[in-house]
Design an enzyme around this catalytic site. Structure first.
Site, mmCIF file in Angstrom:
data_model
loop_
_atom_site.group_PDB
_atom_site.id
_atom_site.type_symbol
_atom_site.label_atom_id
_atom_site.label_comp_id
_atom_site.label_asym_id
_atom_site.label_seq_id
_atom_site.Cartn_x
_atom_site.Cartn_y
_atom_site.Cartn_z
ATOM 1 N N LYS A 34 34.993 14.340 87.212
ATOM 2 C CA LYS A 34 34.079 14.838 86.179
ATOM 3 C C LYS A 34 34.728 14.757 84.795
ATOM 4 C CE LYS A 34 35.653 19.533 87.070
ATOM 5 N NZ LYS A 34 35.558 20.603 88.051
ATOM 6 N N ARG A 129 29.260 31.481 90.418
ATOM 7 C CA ARG A 129 28.820 30.498 89.443
ATOM 8 C C ARG A 129 27.516 29.888 89.966
ATOM 9 N NH1 ARG A 129 33.009 25.858 87.550
ATOM 10 N NH2 ARG A 129 32.733 25.153 89.704
ATOM 11 N N HIS A 158 33.542 26.733 96.420
ATOM 12 C CA HIS A 158 34.597 26.528 95.416
ATOM 13 C C HIS A 158 35.376 27.830 95.251
ATOM 14 C CE1 HIS A 158 36.568 24.424 92.200
ATOM 15 N NE2 HIS A 158 36.129 25.219 91.248
ATOM 16 N N ARG A 210 38.982 18.211 97.992
ATOM 17 C CA ARG A 210 38.153 17.857 96.818
ATOM 18 C C ARG A 210 38.971 18.150 95.566
ATOM 19 N NH1 ARG A 210 34.199 21.610 97.449
ATOM 20 N NH2 ARG A 210 34.886 22.773 95.649
ATOM 21 N N TYR A 249 46.983 22.109 54.065
ATOM 22 C CA TYR A 249 45.943 23.053 53.653
ATOM 23 C C TYR A 249 46.454 24.488 53.756
ATOM 24 C CZ TYR A 249 42.354 19.388 54.092
ATOM 25 O OH TYR A 249 41.593 18.271 53.941
ATOM 26 N N CYS A 295 45.300 18.899 60.269
ATOM 27 C CA CYS A 295 44.079 18.471 59.569
ATOM 28 C C CYS A 295 43.126 17.800 60.567
ATOM 29 C CB CYS A 295 44.410 17.476 58.470
ATOM 30 S SG CYS A 295 45.749 17.970 57.383
ATOM 31 N N MET A 296 41.992 17.351 60.061
ATOM 32 C CA MET A 296 41.005 16.728 60.942
ATOM 33 C C MET A 296 41.536 15.444 61.582
ATOM 34 S SD MET A 296 37.098 15.538 60.128
ATOM 35 C CE MET A 296 36.503 17.117 59.583
ATOM 36 N N ASP A 297 42.233 14.630 60.799
ATOM 37 C CA ASP A 297 42.643 13.307 61.286
ATOM 38 C C ASP A 297 44.148 13.085 61.269
ATOM 39 O OD1 ASP A 297 39.798 12.627 61.041
ATOM 40 O OD2 ASP A 297 40.246 12.667 58.895
HETATM 41 C C1 LIG Z 1 36.606 20.696 88.987
HETATM 42 C C2 LIG Z 1 36.255 21.002 90.377
HETATM 43 C C3 LIG Z 1 37.134 20.664 91.414
HETATM 44 C C4 LIG Z 1 38.518 20.101 91.185
HETATM 45 O O1 LIG Z 1 39.386 21.138 90.844
HETATM 46 P P1 LIG Z 1 40.945 20.851 90.551
HETATM 47 O O2 LIG Z 1 41.507 22.188 90.295
HETATM 48 O O3 LIG Z 1 40.974 19.978 89.330
HETATM 49 O O4 LIG Z 1 41.495 20.165 91.726
HETATM 50 C C5 LIG Z 1 36.693 20.873 92.708
HETATM 51 N N1 LIG Z 1 35.481 21.407 92.958
HETATM 52 C C6 LIG Z 1 34.624 21.760 91.983
HETATM 53 C C7 LIG Z 1 33.299 22.356 92.340
HETATM 54 C C8 LIG Z 1 34.978 21.598 90.664
HETATM 55 O O5 LIG Z 1 34.143 21.967 89.704
#
Ligand SMILES: *Cc1c(COP(=O)(O)O)cnc(C)c1O
Length: 367
Positions: A34, A129, A158, A210, A249, A295-297
């Site tokens: 992701k 969540r 999760h 995962r 700044y 700064c920004m850049d």
């Molecule tokens: C981001 C995420 C993961 C991965 O988690 P890590 O700590 O980066 O291994 C697994 N499951 C879900 C639902 C997530 O949102």
């Protein structure tokens, strides 16, 4: 491509990490890519993890899934987060699996013709969540989805505290095991272990891990994983300032002595946030300090010794640990790497050589 600021991604390190983690987990392997693979570029990372043996890729949204599906990836693809019933047909056509996380979602989705939609039931075991908390509701959702012709491919949950709280994680395992049992269904994918849980827990329930952050060798700062990500820039101006002169700044820094100040082409608009003021960076054998406001850049560093324009400066990488940096910034490594945005060129290494440079905004890549 024309600006001397880049994130370096070591693809061999990521491939090795996939193999190491896969061995530790001993199950099927879901790579979580992701947020553009945590900022490192989802297409290149997808190819790397699949070649290294990953069995499925998970992302957070249909947008992210479509990028991978359209551009290169034909395999198993799961959206972990929010999806909308209006996009049901798109997910079916593109063979993308969705998370079923609430009765609202199930009702809306099954009001469409959702025959053939691949679904993973999401169970909320304590994160609060998304997901079903109530087992009766979960079982009811399962039945509605099956009756509507969905393909019940998986079930998952999760963890909230896999890195900090063993008891809480054990309670979540127990609730997940109860949920899987209550469904009594031959799920192909049963998954709950994120990076920390995969590396540090023995999990009796799942048949797949995962993982996200550990792909980059960051989770738990383990020695058997390899660090894959570094952020670099180059000094483009070096000068002397006199004692008492101020930098940047707000004139927040005054030189105590005559000092050497370098300027770097990176700023908060790259994701190099203002909180980095005062942090150390590494330049050709020495540490220098970010002085004055970022700064920004651009930002300025105070250097204990003169180094010429063009010197490479490491902002994180082999000499500046992301874990330590995250502690100092009161955040987590995830946030630091995700914030490095599309203005920064990604440089991919394999066998110690650059294999690709990519700048999403310029829409150029060079092999
Ligand atoms: C981001 C995420 C993961 C991965 O988690 P890590 O700590 O980066 O291994 C697994 N499951 C879900 C639902 C997530 O949102």
């Amino acid at each position: 491509m024309y600006r001397n600021t880049w994130m370096q991604i070591d693809l061999d390190a990521i491939a090795d990490n996939v193999k190491t983690i896969h061995q530790i987990c001993g199950k099927k392997f879901i790579a979580v890519l992701k947020a553009n693979a945590y900022g490192s570029g989802d297409r290149m990372i997808a190819k790397t993890v699949i070649d290294a043996g990953a069995d499925m890729i998970a992302v957070s949204s249909l947008d992210e899934a479509i990028v991978l599906r359209n551009e290169m990836y034909e395999g198993e693809l799961l959206i972990l987060g929010n999806t909308e019933a209006a996009d049901c047909r798109m997910m079916i056509e593109k063979n993308i699996s969705a998370a079923a996380y609430s009765m609202h979602w199930v009702t809306e989705m099954t009001a469409q013709d959702c025959r053939g939609l691949k679904v993973h039931l999401k169970v909320d075991t304590g994160m609060n969540r998304i997901g079903f908390k109530d087992l009766d509701e979960l079982v009811q959702a399962k039945k509605i989805l099956l009756d509507a012709g969905c393909i019940l491919e998986g079930i998952f949950t999760h963890f909230a505290c896999s890195d900090t709280d063993i008891d809480m994680t054990q309670r979540q395992y127990a609730r997940f095991a109860a949920a899987v049992k209550a469904c009594s269904y031959p799920f192909e994918w049963i998954h709950c272990d994120n990076s920390e849980a995969t590396l540090y827990f023995k999990d009796p329930v799942s048949n797949a891990c995962r993982v996200g952050i550990s792909l980059y060798g960051i989770a738990g700062c383990r020695k058997d994983l390899k660090h894959a990500l570094s952020l670099y820039t180059r000094l483009f101006m070096v000068k002397k300032v006199k004692a008492g002169e101020t930098i940047g700044y707000g004139a927040t820094y005054s030189a105590e002595h005559d000092e050497i100040i370098g300027t770097l082409p990176i700023g908060y608009a790259d994701g190099w946030i203002r909180a980095n003021q005062g942090r150390q960076v590494y330049a050709d054998g020495m540490y220098a300090t970010v002085v004055g406001r970022v700064c920004m850049d651009q930002c300025m560093i105070q250097m204990p010794q003169y180094k010429p324009e063009g010197t490479i400066v490491e902002l994180f990488g082999p000499h500046i640990s992301l874990c330590e940096m995250a502690d100092q910034l009161h955040t987590i490594p995830y946030e630091i790497i995700c914030l490095i945005n599309s203005r920064v060129t990604r440089v991919y290494l394999s066998n110690g050589k650059e294999v690709l440079k990519e700048n999403a905004r310029l829409d150029i890549s060079e092999q």
